[in-house]
Design an enzyme around this catalytic site. Structure first.
Site, mmCIF file in Angstrom:
data_model
loop_
_atom_site.group_PDB
_atom_site.id
_atom_site.type_symbol
_atom_site.label_atom_id
_atom_site.label_comp_id
_atom_site.label_asym_id
_atom_site.label_seq_id
_atom_site.Cartn_x
_atom_site.Cartn_y
_atom_site.Cartn_z
ATOM 1 C CG HIS A 88 66.455 31.087 46.561
ATOM 2 N ND1 HIS A 88 67.634 31.154 47.259
ATOM 3 C CD2 HIS A 88 65.836 32.269 46.717
ATOM 4 C CE1 HIS A 88 67.732 32.361 47.775
ATOM 5 N NE2 HIS A 88 66.663 33.059 47.467
ATOM 6 C CD GLU A 109 69.118 40.527 51.865
ATOM 7 O OE1 GLU A 109 68.451 39.488 51.956
ATOM 8 O OE2 GLU A 109 69.380 41.050 50.773
ATOM 9 C CG ASP A 113 70.277 36.274 52.774
ATOM 10 O OD1 ASP A 113 70.865 35.186 52.822
ATOM 11 O OD2 ASP A 113 69.798 36.740 51.725
ATOM 12 C CB CYS A 162 60.004 40.526 52.216
ATOM 13 S SG CYS A 162 61.735 40.893 52.016
HETATM 14 C C1 PEP Z 1 65.755 37.184 52.791
HETATM 15 O O1 PEP Z 1 66.983 37.025 52.784
HETATM 16 O O2 PEP Z 1 65.044 37.052 53.802
HETATM 17 C C2 PEP Z 1 65.058 37.532 51.542
HETATM 18 C C3 PEP Z 1 63.785 37.888 51.531
HETATM 19 O O3 PEP Z 1 65.761 37.428 50.386
HETATM 20 P P1 PEP Z 1 66.109 36.012 49.686
HETATM 21 O O4 PEP Z 1 65.387 34.945 50.479
HETATM 22 O O5 PEP Z 1 65.640 36.105 48.289
HETATM 23 O O6 PEP Z 1 67.592 35.955 49.839
HETATM 24 MG MG MG Z 2 68.113 37.651 51.034
#
Ligand code: PEP
Ligand code: MG
Length: 577
Positions: free
Chosen positions: A193, A434, A458, A505
């Protein structure tokens, strides 16, 4: 300064040159030294000065947190108790310096080691104070070495390159793009993140450098090539001139790309919608002007991270309403909070887990803490009259789990109706795809979900069993792997058959290299960090969707990482030619 080159993983593209600002207390080697008699008095004074500074630091934390002391109060009281414990902790250190003639560092490390051992043997809660004691030891060693533990990055001076072992989500949340030229770290992975946040802020970042903290001193001049994944310590003059010229050219070409109305056509006329990801609490900013079709992902957990007080229903309602108003008729996709794994947040109240990525994270945590989840849903519904919201549930496994989340939304809606609170009649509810399970069950999920959103970060992690934040296995993190593509295509085909939207996304959706694969797998909605939009638009205009489809078909048929990779490389080379 001798020139050195360090190599790592690019997580946010760009070029930057400036001086190093080293964050956190680097591992300080305690000098195990015997003093000469003449050194004893100055050494005692040095220790007292360090102690005074650390006491002041703790007092400053207490003053700053006064409005939200709550849970911190206990910790600060513990720190203060340790720092006032002359008899048991501090006098033995003074004695070891004054009488046994140990250096302050050696005396300190020895005494802390003894006290830690004693504490660990006592009944709870004393052993749980050990981390506090270790932190005090680190702070004291840091002050002795003249290094301060820096936790808030918005206090960094302007125009610096942040160098750290790793950054916590809280630290990343305080990054200020007006001050920081680039971020480089020893640890972290492409989809951690911290990486997502730097990308969102458009700050160039390279992670996984491995030996940064041992090779860089505060103030060293650095060149960060966050395209090639290189950090050059102490570059020579000619090299720097060429680098700055390159940076200027890239900036100009980025500015010249503009988007239009949030839709781009590929070379063979397929329309692809461009949406934005919002990863922080700062709102929609200039997104409407940028021309995105909407917000494809608002990671609401970032509203919590870095805040002293968890945002309550009122705060959330105001925030969501402002975002909806700013986006007008364009949809805003609110993903419900996705805490856990590397987005851990203690306020939600779960405990330490041995295997957090497979544990009580995301929607599971929301089910386990339904009151917090309900407050968030209430805020989303209350804000819904201001625009076109959609609600997205993270980490859904199958239809049953989606239903459970939807039932909570329905219960909250009934509650608001009974209270006479207005909210929008129809709010689309979606599921993130995911996990491999969700991709394989996407047809059933679509019986009730209004839309799907592919979390490729994920999905890659769980398909290939590779920790997305661990640089030791970053080679195995392969979003282009046939197994991942197979799952993406399965979900995209299910959505097409159900005539419902599927967007992507995850970071893949904003990657110029990987976008052809999503297009080829049948995805026509891409949601990405705003800083990635111009690059994505440029590549989409050069692609043939038909060629991409053939490529993905062939890669899935290859069924082998190595073969598929070679085919993909050939495709990219032909694109570049
Ligand atoms: C993902 O897992 O691709 C996603 C968009 O969620 P995050 O990156 O916040 O886990
Ligand atoms: Mg995710």
């Amino acid at each position: 300064m001798a020139r050195r080159v360090l190599r790592g993983i690019v997580v946010s593209e760009g070029l930057a040159a400036g001086s190093a600002f080293v964050v956190g207390t680097p591992e300080i080697r305690a000098e195990e030294r015997r003093l000469l008699p003449a050194e004893v008095e100055p050494e005692l004074a040095r220790f007292e000065r360090a102690l005074k500074r650390v006491r002041e630091d703790v007092r400053a934390i207490e003053t700053e947190s006064r409005d939200s002391l709550g849970e911190k109060a206990g910790i600060i009281a513990t720190y203060q108790a340790f720092l006032a414990d002359d008899t048991h902790l501090l006098d033995p250190i003074r004695h070891a310096i004054g009488k046994d003639r140990w250096s302050a560092e050696a005396a300190l490390v020895r005494r802390f080691r003894e006290v830690v051992t004693e504490l660990a043997r006592l009944p709870e809660p004393l052993p749980s104070r050990v981390p506090d004691l270790r932190d005090i030891e680190r702070r004291l060693l840091g002050r002795l070495a003249g290094v301060e533990a820096i936790t808030r990055l918005d206090r960094a001076p302007r125009g610096v390159i942040i160098c750290a072992d790793d950054l916590s989500p809280t630290q990343t949340a305080t990054l200020d793009p007006a001050r920081v030229l680039a971020v480089i770290t020893d640890r972290g992975g492409a989809t951690s993140h911290a990486a997502i946040m730097t990308r969102h802020l458009g700050i160039p970042a390279v992670v996984g450098l491995g030996t940064l903290i041992e090779s860089v001193r505060p103030g060293d001049f650095l060149m960060v090539d966050a395209l090639a994944g290189e950090v050059i310590v102490g570059p020579d003059r000619d090299e720097l001139e060429g680098f700055l010229e390159r940076a200027r050219r890239i900036q100009e070409s980025t500015r010249s790309v503009e988007l239009g109305r949030g839709r781009v056509r590929t070379r063979d006329g397929e329309e692809v919608a461009i949406l934005a990801n919002i990863d922080s609490g700062e709102g929609a900013g200039g997104l409407r002007e940028l021309g995105v079709a909407g917000i494809g992902l608002f990671r609401t957990e970032f509203l919590y991270i870095g805040k002293r007080v968890a945002p309550d229903e009122e705060v959330q309602t105001r925030h969501y309403a402002a975002l909806l108003e700013a986006m007008g008729r364009r949809p805003v996709t609110f993903r419900t909070m996705d805490f856990g794994a590397d987005k851990w947040h203690h306020r939600i109240g779960a405990g330490e887990e041995p295997n957090p990525a497979l544990g009580l994270r995301s929607i599971r945590l929301s089910f386990a803490h339904e009151d917090v989840f309900r407050a968030q849903i209430r805020a989303m519904l209350r804000a819904s009259v201001k625009g076109r919201p959609r609600i997205l549930f993270p980490m859904i496994t199958d239809l049953a789990e989606f239903r459970r989340a939807r039932a909570i939304v329905q219960a909250v809606a009934a509650e608001l109706r009974a209270e006479g609170v207005p909210f929008a009649r129809s709010i689309p509810l979606g599921a993130m795809i995911e996990m491999p399970a969700a991709a394989l069950c996407s047809r059933a999920i679509l019986e009730e979900a209004d839309f799907l959103s592919l979390g490729t970060n994920d999905l890659t992690q769980y398909t290939l069993a590779v920790d997305r934040a661990n640089p030791l296995v970053s080679e195995s993190y392969q979003p282009w792997h046939p197994a991942v593509l197979h799952l993406v295509r399965t979900a995209a085909q299910a959505a097409r058959r159900a005539d419902k939207e599927i967007s992507a996304c995850g970071e893949m959706a904003g990657s110029e290299r990987l976008i052809p694969l999503l297009v080829g797998a049948g995805v026509r909605h891409l949601s990405m960090a705003p800083s990635r939009i111009s690059g994505a638009v440029a590549i989409l205009r050069r692609l043939s969707a038909k060629d991409c489809t053939r490529l993905v078909q062939a890669m899935i048929r290859d069924g082998d990482g190595e073969r598929a990779r070679r085919r993909f490389d050939d495709f990219l080379s032909s694109l570049a030619a």
